[in-house]
Design an enzyme around this catalytic site. Structure first.
Site, short mmCIF file in Angstrom:
data_model
loop_
_atom_site.label_atom_id
_atom_site.label_comp_id
_atom_site.label_asym_id
_atom_site.label_seq_id
_atom_site.Cartn_x
_atom_site.Cartn_y
_atom_site.Cartn_z
N GLY A 27 0.85 -1.18 0.00
CA GLY A 27 0.00 0.00 0.00
C GLY A 27 0.88 1.23 0.00
O GLY A 27 0.82 2.05 0.91
N GLY A 28 1.72 1.37 -1.04
CA GLY A 28 2.75 2.39 -1.02
C GLY A 28 2.66 3.44 -2.10
O GLY A 28 3.67 4.10 -2.38
N SER A 29 1.49 3.63 -2.68
CA SER A 29 1.41 4.56 -3.82
C SER A 29 0.89 5.94 -3.47
O SER A 29 1.12 6.90 -4.20
CB SER A 29 0.53 3.97 -4.92
OG SER A 29 -0.82 3.87 -4.49
N ARG A 30 0.17 6.07 -2.35
CA ARG A 30 -0.46 7.34 -2.00
C ARG A 30 -0.32 7.61 -0.50
O ARG A 30 -0.10 6.69 0.29
CB ARG A 30 -1.96 7.32 -2.36
CG ARG A 30 -2.28 7.12 -3.80
CD ARG A 30 -3.78 7.01 -4.05
NE ARG A 30 -4.48 8.26 -3.77
CZ ARG A 30 -5.30 8.45 -2.73
NH1 ARG A 30 -5.54 7.47 -1.88
NH2 ARG A 30 -5.89 9.61 -2.54
N ASN A 68 0.72 -1.13 5.26
CA ASN A 68 0.07 0.17 5.34
C ASN A 68 -1.34 0.20 4.77
O ASN A 68 -2.14 1.06 5.13
CB ASN A 68 0.92 1.22 4.60
CG ASN A 68 0.20 2.54 4.45
OD1 ASN A 68 -0.03 3.24 5.44
ND2 ASN A 68 -0.21 2.88 3.23
N SER A 113 -4.15 2.84 13.62
CA SER A 113 -4.83 4.13 13.70
C SER A 113 -5.18 4.39 15.16
O SER A 113 -5.37 3.45 15.94
CB SER A 113 -6.11 4.11 12.86
OG SER A 113 -6.94 5.22 13.14
N TYR A 138 -13.65 -0.39 11.17
CA TYR A 138 -12.31 0.18 11.05
C TYR A 138 -11.61 0.20 12.40
O TYR A 138 -10.46 -0.24 12.53
CB TYR A 138 -12.42 1.59 10.47
CG TYR A 138 -11.11 2.27 10.21
CD1 TYR A 138 -10.34 1.95 9.09
CD2 TYR A 138 -10.64 3.27 11.07
CE1 TYR A 138 -9.14 2.60 8.84
CE2 TYR A 138 -9.43 3.92 10.82
CZ TYR A 138 -8.69 3.58 9.71
OH TYR A 138 -7.50 4.22 9.47
N LYS A 151 -8.39 -2.18 13.47
CA LYS A 151 -7.14 -1.49 13.80
C LYS A 151 -6.69 -1.85 15.22
O LYS A 151 -5.48 -1.93 15.50
CB LYS A 151 -7.31 0.01 13.65
CG LYS A 151 -7.45 0.48 12.20
CD LYS A 151 -6.27 0.09 11.33
CE LYS A 151 -6.32 0.74 9.96
NZ LYS A 151 -5.20 0.31 9.10
#
Length: 249
Positions: free
Chosen positions: A14-17, A91, A138, A151, A155
């Site tokens: 999950g490393g693009s944004r 992530n 989170s 969520y 978490k």
């Protein structure tokens, strides 16, 4: 204190944004070889191009992290491209916000099971390198989350997983830690959109933060860089809240 990841090999799932992108760039600027994955091809390739400017080995591949088989293949390909794995960062989030089957499924499959599966796939490489794992949770997992029960609950499970993995992997000299971000704002992100779609929620959240502003992805990346570095060599099983005092109320 200089945080150096020279010649280390890092995977950011999950490393693009947003937070993932900032962690990937921070690691690459500190000398690491970096692999990223994400579902969105356009953002993935844009971040890949940014990483290549750092001058180290870069690997990027699309991957649906809810697909266990695809995730296993991605980790193996990343390890081959980089020459091993020293750091695994989990992530990605499915942002399962609604208290229904879809919300719970998204949170469980991506926020919880993807880190479990990624750890299993990366473990043989981490054992060789005496590496480390960083989960991104989170503050919703540390306090009641009435607005987004799936969520928050998942978490929280990730925080517990961190301690369990830290105990299990200590004898292999693998450190496992967790970061719990507060509300983070960046262009195109959830809180950026809520400025216009739900200004009441945005303003109430802003008012709850002692520092008087939302956080940035770079502020999370700085903590991830510390945890991945030798400066954190005796830190394991910890969850660090990075929230500008948001949980203080």
């Amino acid at each position: 204190m200089q945080l150096d990841l020279k010649n280390r090999n890092a995977i950011i799932a999950g490393g693009s944004r947003g937070i993932g992108r900032s962690i990937a760039l921070a690691f690459a600027r500190a000398g690491a070889n970096v692999s990223i994955c994400a579902r969105g091809e356009a953002a993935l390739r844009a971040t890949e191009a940014e990483l290549r400017h750092c001058g180290h080995v870069v690997h990027a591949a699309p991957c649906d992290l809810a697909d266990g088989g695809a995730l296993k293949q991605y980790v193996a390909a990343a390890a081959q491209a980089l020459g091993g794995i020293d750091v695994l960062v989990n992530n990605a989030s499915g942002f399962g916000l609604s208290d229904d089957e879809a919300g719970w499924a998204a949170s469980i499959n991506i926020d919880l099971l993807a880190p479990v599966r990624a750890t299993h796939a990366a473990l043989p490489f981490l054992e060789k390198s005496h590496g480390s794992i960083i989960h991104i949770s989170s503050i919703s997992g540390l306090i009641p989350s009435a607005r987004t029960p799936p969520y928050g609950a998942v978490k929280a499970a990730l925080v517990q997983l961190t301690t369990s993995q830290a105990v299990r992997l200590a004898d292999k000299h693998i450190r496992v830690n967790c970061i719990a971000p507060g509300s983070i704002e960046f262009p195109g992100g959830t809180w950026d959109r809520r400025k216009t779609t739900d200004p009441a929620l945005y303003n109430a959240t802003l008012a709850s933060i002692r520092f008087g502003r939302l956080g940035t992805p770079e502020e999370i990346a700085n903590v991830a860089l510390f945890l991945a570095s030798g400066a954190a060599s005796w830190v394991t099983g910890q969850t660090i809240a990075v929230d500008g005092g948001q949980m203080l109320g």
